[in-house]
Design an enzyme around this catalytic site. Structure first.
Site, short mmCIF file in Angstrom:
data_model
loop_
_atom_site.label_atom_id
_atom_site.label_comp_id
_atom_site.label_asym_id
_atom_site.label_seq_id
_atom_site.Cartn_x
_atom_site.Cartn_y
_atom_site.Cartn_z
N TYR A 62 0.81 -1.22 0.00
CA TYR A 62 0.00 0.00 0.00
C TYR A 62 0.84 1.27 0.00
CZ TYR A 62 0.98 0.74 4.98
OH TYR A 62 1.61 0.98 6.18
N LYS A 157 -7.93 -6.69 8.55
CA LYS A 157 -7.36 -7.85 7.86
C LYS A 157 -8.04 -9.09 8.43
CE LYS A 157 -2.70 -5.83 7.52
NZ LYS A 157 -1.25 -5.99 7.82
N ASP A 167 -6.80 3.54 9.68
CA ASP A 167 -5.99 3.38 8.48
C ASP A 167 -6.81 2.79 7.33
OD1 ASP A 167 -4.74 3.13 10.99
OD2 ASP A 167 -2.97 2.16 10.18
#
Length: 646
Positions: A62, A157, A167
């Protein structure tokens, strides 16, 4: 309101050697001739990893996408296509011709892996190559089955079950929104709104208004508050990610979707909270933002850059009040003073970015203050570099004035109306539209109007007194004939009266024709003639292939609109004939290429070619000596200044 300064480059990216020796870049309208540190930072990146950004992370990561989004922002601000080419080369290192992404595993369900999809959509929109769309489809498919909290938020995740981190909103939501905008997934915006609202509700501290780094719906994690599920502290970069997510996702929201106001409301509450913990002396933010006096806490570069970007873009787009501009200015000045300098080789570098900070995992990260202070702080971390490029694009490369504040620029899509299909069979507008980023689009011109603070609008219906009332600038480009549309909407006398009445009251009208073969001049002239302008059947600048000089139109010194532009490119022009109240404003030899007219309280600008579409402004095709991008900035500013102040 003044916005720092612009340093404007139309030619190739500043080379490192030239940057180190000169410390300056060519200037745009309203700029000051100072060193452009953000362009210098981009030049450093492209010298360190000249093949592509893919060499740095070595995996589908990312943070590569954050740097490339910074490059995209600089490309849009400057018209320097070397930034775009670097993006394409970097992404091509990962995506094959079938759209497969090397190293990407969808079943990892890592929201970070979605971030680079923003660049895939950019490349698809600009080049229209199917492989980028196919690759983006893989990431969209991940979101179809990505695990969610019971409230509907994407897990950070799969290995972090029931957790949403701030985030992740940046990693997933702007891509999700842009994909939905492009391919007609209207209900997605309800989902996006809900996810932003939920994470604010779950992580916002009622006392400070700040948002905690993460939230565990199950409340099972060691770091999670057993009553609220929140992590213990307000981490600077997490706040930065969330702020950037909001200002970026709003780029794609439908104008009338209620979620737009919801997210703007969150953004305003967020900005009020983060500016209260901005360090008064330096303008920067601490790593743990609300504990500035606690031993070992430090001013952190990436969080500071992200929050400056959030505030500056929020103001420019009209989401935030201009009163926050001093916060952005002070923050950016602090970044330059504290974190940005040159290394021994004369390359620009960024110091002061914490390498990583997370929650849970192995070894376990407990979210304590002591944990955050243990993470290493490094030079030229890509998350920091990318955030700095984004902040620098706003603070160093945007116009110095905002004459478009409170004004709306409307682009006609009634007289010029063409559709095409994408790979999914979904029809969307094409040819001189704000959203189209390929050569035929007006996205670059739209970005320029937006950079001056203007709001963009598209008018798909016939103009009426009612639907023009809220427009300050109205642009009509290359109306259709039978060649373009089996059922064209011709300019009729009823339209002429509505539009001319609107101009008379103070409206600013832009008429962009084309040569007689490619434009319905007969009906278009019904409108143009009202203002003493006539697009003739005589043409010029018939360019063959890449014989660009045939299309050269020099701008004489002292031009009232184009004060710095010296040379432009227009091809296949309809030569204009003028009579009062119109007068020539640009000529090629003895032929009138552009004209202006004052009509009542309003203004009309006419040109014999749709010359500011992406093919001739975004730097990818025509040689840099033709300053169409600079001309677009100057014309946009002039048009906005002709509209009454608001």
């Amino acid at each position: 309101m003044k916005i720092s300064h612009v340093l404007f480059v139309i030619s190739s990216a500043v080379s490192i050697n030239a940057f180190a020796q000169q410390g300056t870049a060519a200037s745009a309208p309203g700029s000051s001739n100072k060193m452009n540190w953000s362009q210098g930072m981009a030049a450093s990146v492209m010298s360190w990893w000249s093949d592509s950004a893919a060499k740095k992370p070595g995996k589908w990561s990312y943070d590569m996408g954050v740097v490339l989004k910074g490059m995209e922002a600089l490309w849009k601000a400057t018209g320097d296509a070397s930034y775009f080419k670097y993006i394409q080369k970097s992404m091509d290192a990962w995506v094959d011709e079938e759209g497969n992404i090397r190293g990407y595993e969808a079943d990892e369900y890592n929201i970070d892996h979605v971030n680079n999809g923003k660049l895939l959509l950019l490349l698809y929109r600009v080049t229209e190559k199917p492989k980028y769309k196919k690759a983006a489809d893989h990431l969209r498919a991940q979101l179809q089955t990505h695990p969610r909290t019971k409230q509907g938020g994407f897990w950070h995740k799969k290995i972090y079950p029931w957790q949403v981190w701030l985030d992740g909103l940046y990693m997933g939501q702007p891509f999700y929104a842009e994909y939905a905008m492009l391919f007609g997934e209207d209900t997605v915006f309800n989902d996006i709104t809900r996810q932003f609202a939920n994470i604010e509700r779950n992580t916002r501290d009622p006392k400070t208004g700040l948002l905690y780094h993460g939230w565990d719906e199950s409340k099972e994690q060691q770091w999670a508050n057993k009553q609220t599920g929140t992590s213990p502290h307000f981490w600077g970069r997490a706040l930065g990610w969330y702020g950037m997510a909001m200002v970026d996702v709003l780029d794609y929201f439908p104008a009338n979707h209620p979620g737009r106001d919801t997210i703007i409301g969150i953004l305003n509450r967020f900005t009020k909270a983060v500016t209260k913990v901005q360090d008064a002396k330096t303008g920067l933010w601490y790593d743990v933002v609300d504990l500035p006096t606690r031993p070992k806490n430090y001013l952190e570069a990436s969080a500071s850059a992200m929050l400056v970007y959030t505030i500056a873009k929020g103001i420019r787009k009209g989401y935030l009040p201009a009163s926050y501009w001093s916060n952005a200015q002070k923050g950016y000045a602090g970044i330059l003073k504290t974190f940005v300098d040159k290394n021994a080789e004369g390359q620009v570098q960024l110091k002061g970015t914490v390498k990583v900070s997370g929650l849970g995992g192995n070894p376990y990260r407990d979210g304590s203050f002591e944990y955050y202070m243990r993470e290493p702080v490094i030079v030229n971390d890509w998350k920091g570099v990318g955030a700095y490029l984004l902040a620098g694009a706003e603070m160093e490369n945007m116009p110095a004035e905002m004459p478009g504040k409170g004004k709306t620029v409307t682009l006609d899509y009634y007289f010029n109306h063409e559709d095409k299909k994408n790979l999914n069979g979904f029809q969307y507008p094409t040819h001189y539209t704000w959203n189209e980023m390929s050569y035929n689009g007006f996205s670059y011109l739209g970005d320029i109007f937006s950079s001056y603070g203007a709001k963009l609008n598209t008018l798909e219906a016939a103009p009426t007194a009612s639907n023009l009332a809220k427009s300050d600038v109205y642009i009509i480009v290359d109306p259709d004939g039978l060649k373009d549309n089996k059922n064209p909407n011709y300019v009729e006398e009823s339209h002429v009266k509505v539009i001319s009445d609107w101009v008379k009251k103070g409206g600013v009208l832009v008429l962009m024709a084309n040569d007689s073969v490619n434009c319905d001049l007969a009906h278009f002239n019904k409108l143009a003639n009202t203002f003493g302008i006539h697009f003739s059947n005589r043409g010029r600048n018939f360019v063959k292939g890449d014989q660009y000089e045939t299309g050269a139109v020099p701008i004489a010194p002292g031009n009232e609109i184009f004060k710095q532009t010296k040379k432009t490119y227009l091809k296949e022009i309809s030569i204009i004939e003028t009579k009062a109240p119109a007068r020539p404003v640009v000529k090629a030899e003895s032929d009138v290429v552009m004209a202006v007219a004052k009509y009542g309280k309003g203004t009309v600008f006419a040109v014999g070619d749709p010359w500011l579409y992406n093919e001739y402004t975004d730097g990818r095709k025509i040689p840099a000596e033709y300053e169409n991008a600079k001309a677009a900035y100057e014309l946009a500013k002039w048009l906005l200044l002709q509209a009454p102040k608001k």
